[in-house]
Design a protein around this motif. Structure first.
Motif, PDB file in Angstrom:
ATOM      1  N   GLY A  10      38.006 -10.287 -28.862  1.00  0.00           N
ATOM      2  CA  GLY A  10      36.605 -10.436 -28.491  1.00  0.00           C
ATOM      3  C   GLY A  10      36.389 -10.770 -27.032  1.00  0.00           C
ATOM      4  N   ARG A  11      37.375 -10.483 -26.186  1.00  0.00           N
ATOM      5  CA  ARG A  11      37.238 -10.760 -24.750  1.00  0.00           C
ATOM      6  C   ARG A  11      36.665  -9.513 -24.072  1.00  0.00           C
ATOM      7  N   LEU A  12      35.463  -9.651 -23.579  1.00  0.00           N
ATOM      8  CA  LEU A  12      34.704  -8.525 -23.045  1.00  0.00           C
ATOM      9  C   LEU A  12      34.457  -8.748 -21.556  1.00  0.00           C
ATOM     10  N   ARG A  13      34.845  -7.746 -20.751  1.00  0.00           N
ATOM     11  CA  ARG A  13      34.659  -7.841 -19.303  1.00  0.00           C
ATOM     12  C   ARG A  13      34.084  -6.531 -18.770  1.00  0.00           C
ATOM     13  N   LEU A  14      33.072  -6.643 -17.946  1.00  0.00           N
ATOM     14  CA  LEU A  14      32.476  -5.486 -17.282  1.00  0.00           C
ATOM     15  C   LEU A  14      32.833  -5.552 -15.805  1.00  0.00           C
ATOM     16  N   HIS A  31      29.098  -6.900 -12.766  1.00  0.00           N
ATOM     17  CA  HIS A  31      30.356  -7.575 -13.073  1.00  0.00           C
ATOM     18  C   HIS A  31      30.022  -8.742 -13.999  1.00  0.00           C
ATOM     19  N   LEU A  32      30.615  -8.759 -15.182  1.00  0.00           N
ATOM     20  CA  LEU A  32      30.264  -9.785 -16.165  1.00  0.00           C
ATOM     21  C   LEU A  32      31.451 -10.073 -17.063  1.00  0.00           C
ATOM     22  N   ASP A  33      31.859 -11.335 -17.129  1.00  0.00           N
ATOM     23  CA  ASP A  33      32.844 -11.805 -18.096  1.00  0.00           C
ATOM     24  C   ASP A  33      32.088 -12.503 -19.213  1.00  0.00           C
ATOM     25  N   VAL A  34      32.148 -11.944 -20.404  1.00  0.00           N
ATOM     26  CA  VAL A  34      31.409 -12.485 -21.548  1.00  0.00           C
ATOM     27  C   VAL A  34      32.298 -13.505 -22.259  1.00  0.00           C
ATOM     28  N   PRO A  35      31.871 -14.755 -22.352  1.00  0.00           N
ATOM     29  CA  PRO A  35      32.708 -15.763 -23.013  1.00  0.00           C
ATOM     30  C   PRO A  35      32.985 -15.376 -24.469  1.00  0.00           C
ATOM     31  N   PRO A  36      34.252 -15.362 -24.877  1.00  0.00           N
ATOM     32  CA  PRO A  36      34.570 -14.926 -26.245  1.00  0.00           C
ATOM     33  C   PRO A  36      34.128 -15.946 -27.284  1.00  0.00           C
ATOM     34  N   SER A  46      11.298  -6.275 -18.646  1.00  0.00           N
ATOM     35  CA  SER A  46      11.452  -4.946 -19.234  1.00  0.00           C
ATOM     36  C   SER A  46      11.976  -3.978 -18.173  1.00  0.00           C
ATOM     37  N   GLY A  47      12.945  -3.152 -18.563  1.00  0.00           N
ATOM     38  CA  GLY A  47      13.511  -2.204 -17.616  1.00  0.00           C
ATOM     39  C   GLY A  47      14.601  -2.768 -16.733  1.00  0.00           C
ATOM     40  N   SER A  48      15.066  -3.987 -17.044  1.00  0.00           N
ATOM     41  CA  SER A  48      16.095  -4.601 -16.190  1.00  0.00           C
ATOM     42  C   SER A  48      17.505  -4.142 -16.538  1.00  0.00           C
ATOM     43  N   GLY A  49      17.660  -3.391 -17.645  1.00  0.00           N
ATOM     44  CA  GLY A  49      18.970  -2.851 -17.981  1.00  0.00           C
ATOM     45  C   GLY A  49      19.671  -3.535 -19.129  1.00  0.00           C
ATOM     46  N   LYS A  50      18.991  -4.446 -19.819  1.00  0.00           N
ATOM     47  CA  LYS A  50      19.636  -5.228 -20.879  1.00  0.00           C
ATOM     48  C   LYS A  50      20.130  -4.334 -22.022  1.00  0.00           C
ATOM     49  N   SER A  51      19.248  -3.491 -22.538  1.00  0.00           N
ATOM     50  CA  SER A  51      19.641  -2.633 -23.661  1.00  0.00           C
ATOM     51  C   SER A  51      20.673  -1.598 -23.228  1.00  0.00           C
ATOM     52  N   THR A  52      20.549  -1.097 -22.009  1.00  0.00           N
ATOM     53  CA  THR A  52      21.547  -0.156 -21.496  1.00  0.00           C
ATOM     54  C   THR A  52      22.921  -0.807 -21.442  1.00  0.00           C
ATOM     55  N   LEU A  53      22.963  -2.075 -21.075  1.00  0.00           N
ATOM     56  CA  LEU A  53      24.247  -2.782 -21.023  1.00  0.00           C
ATOM     57  C   LEU A  53      24.885  -2.811 -22.413  1.00  0.00           C
ATOM     58  N   LEU A  54      24.104  -3.131 -23.440  1.00  0.00           N
ATOM     59  CA  LEU A  54      24.659  -3.126 -24.796  1.00  0.00           C
ATOM     60  C   LEU A  54      25.214  -1.761 -25.148  1.00  0.00           C
ATOM     61  N   GLY A  71      32.539   2.644 -13.482  1.00  0.00           N
ATOM     62  CA  GLY A  71      33.040   1.296 -13.672  1.00  0.00           C
ATOM     63  C   GLY A  71      33.810   1.191 -14.974  1.00  0.00           C
ATOM     64  N   ARG A  72      34.092  -0.041 -15.377  1.00  0.00           N
ATOM     65  CA  ARG A  72      34.922  -0.274 -16.558  1.00  0.00           C
ATOM     66  C   ARG A  72      34.254  -1.256 -17.503  1.00  0.00           C
ATOM     67  N   VAL A  73      34.460  -1.004 -18.772  1.00  0.00           N
ATOM     68  CA  VAL A  73      34.127  -1.966 -19.823  1.00  0.00           C
ATOM     69  C   VAL A  73      35.431  -2.238 -20.552  1.00  0.00           C
ATOM     70  N   GLU A  74      35.911  -3.469 -20.502  1.00  0.00           N
ATOM     71  CA  GLU A  74      37.188  -3.821 -21.108  1.00  0.00           C
ATOM     72  C   GLU A  74      36.970  -4.707 -22.326  1.00  0.00           C
ATOM     73  N   LEU A  75      37.606  -4.343 -23.427  1.00  0.00           N
ATOM     74  CA  LEU A  75      37.647  -5.170 -24.626  1.00  0.00           C
ATOM     75  C   LEU A  75      39.095  -5.541 -24.872  1.00  0.00           C
ATOM     76  N   ASP A  76      39.371  -6.828 -24.817  1.00  0.00           N
ATOM     77  CA  ASP A  76      40.744  -7.331 -24.964  1.00  0.00           C
ATOM     78  C   ASP A  76      41.683  -6.643 -23.968  1.00  0.00           C
ATOM     79  N   GLY A  77      41.170  -6.413 -22.763  1.00  0.00           N
ATOM     80  CA  GLY A  77      41.978  -5.851 -21.689  1.00  0.00           C
ATOM     81  C   GLY A  77      42.087  -4.346 -21.681  1.00  0.00           C
ATOM     82  N   GLU A  78      41.512  -3.660 -22.658  1.00  0.00           N
ATOM     83  CA  GLU A  78      41.592  -2.206 -22.758  1.00  0.00           C
ATOM     84  C   GLU A  78      40.270  -1.582 -22.328  1.00  0.00           C
TER      85      GLU A  78
END
Length: 258
Positions: A10-14, A31-36, A46-54, A71-78
């Motif tokens: 569950g380690r998610l990094r953008l 760039h975002l490190d999501v706390p697991p 509205s329109g700030s990109g929240k839903s696009t990020l999901l 860019g990259r979206v990493e889940l557990d380093g992948e």
């Protein structure tokens, strides 16, 4: 389903995540490190990109004509966008619940079993256990245990939203994405969903998009503020709401814009 130690999942990094739709930039160098195994709220106008990020996290954005992702979206380093990663398999690891609770045109049981079957669960006894477990985790089992073969569409709106959460939890995802999951619900149903988010904390990484700042304050451990497609600030929720570092964040959380 992963057999890895849950404490390591569950380690998610953008990294430099940018999403464009034609000539419009929806996310810009995020760039975002999501706390697991915590709840992180995404707030912003509205329109700030929240839903696009999901949708970038579970690659639903790939289904939008004209979308370009850098860019990259990493889940557990992948890197989830690597050619070796199957998008359907990724969406079992990264569940998603949308604003409107949509039950499939089948029974309560089959709604939840759908995700489990996709994850390879076939034996009836095992499937029964997965369905019950997911409904319990979604705080719905006691309300539907005698209605499992009934039409899921007959449930109340709040129950259908918890059913959608159970369906997303059935494959045992590492990450759960929620896009305004309570905006169509009454206060009592909203309260049930918020209680559920609190209970899910130790098990799954949660990203919650909400326009309700009070909800973000009540339910999240961390809050990220986005504006015009850029990440402005990420901090523990209590600090972000009481002592924001960026004046744009302060203006938003105090209601002076947005």
């Amino acid at each position: 389903m992963s057999a890895a130690d849950p404490s390591e999942t569950g380690r998610l990094r953008l990294h430099a995540l940018t999403v464009r739709y034609g000539g419009r930039t929806a996310l810009d160098d995020v760039h975002l490190d999501v706390p697991p195994r915590r709840v992180t709220a995404l707030v912003g106008p509205s329109g700030s990109g929240k839903s696009t990020l999901l949708r970038a996290v579970n690659r639903l954005v790939d289904l939008t004509d004209g979308a370009r992702v850098d860019g990259r979206v990493e889940l557990d380093g992948e890197d989830v966008r690597a050619p070796s990663v199957d998008a359907a398999a990724l969406r079992q690891r990264v569940g998603m619940v949308f604003q409107r609770p949509t039950a499939f045109r089948t029974s309560v049981y089959e709604n939840v079993a759908y995700g489990a079957r996709l994850a390879g669960v076939a034996a009836r006894a095992e499937l029964d256990a997965v369905v019950e477990g997911a409904l319990r985790r979604a705080a719905l089992w006691d309300e539907v245990r005698d209605r499992l073969r009934g039409d899921a569409r007959a449930l109340s709106e709040g129950q259908r939203q918890r059913l959608c959460i159970a369906r997303a939890l059935a494959p045992q995802p590492e990450v759960l994405l929620l896009d305004e999951p309570t905006s169509a619900l009454d206060p009592a149903a909203t309260h049930r969903i918020e209680e559920l988010l609190y209970e899910l904390r130790p098990e799954v990484t949660v990203l919650l998009v909400t326009h309700n700042l009070q909800q973000a304050a009540r339910t999240s451990d961390y809050t990220a503020f986005l504006d015009a497609g850029r990440l402005v600030e990420l901090d523990a929720t209590d600090r972000l709401f009481t002592s924001p570092r960026d004046p744009r964040t302060e203006a938003y959380v105090t209601g002076r814009f947005g």
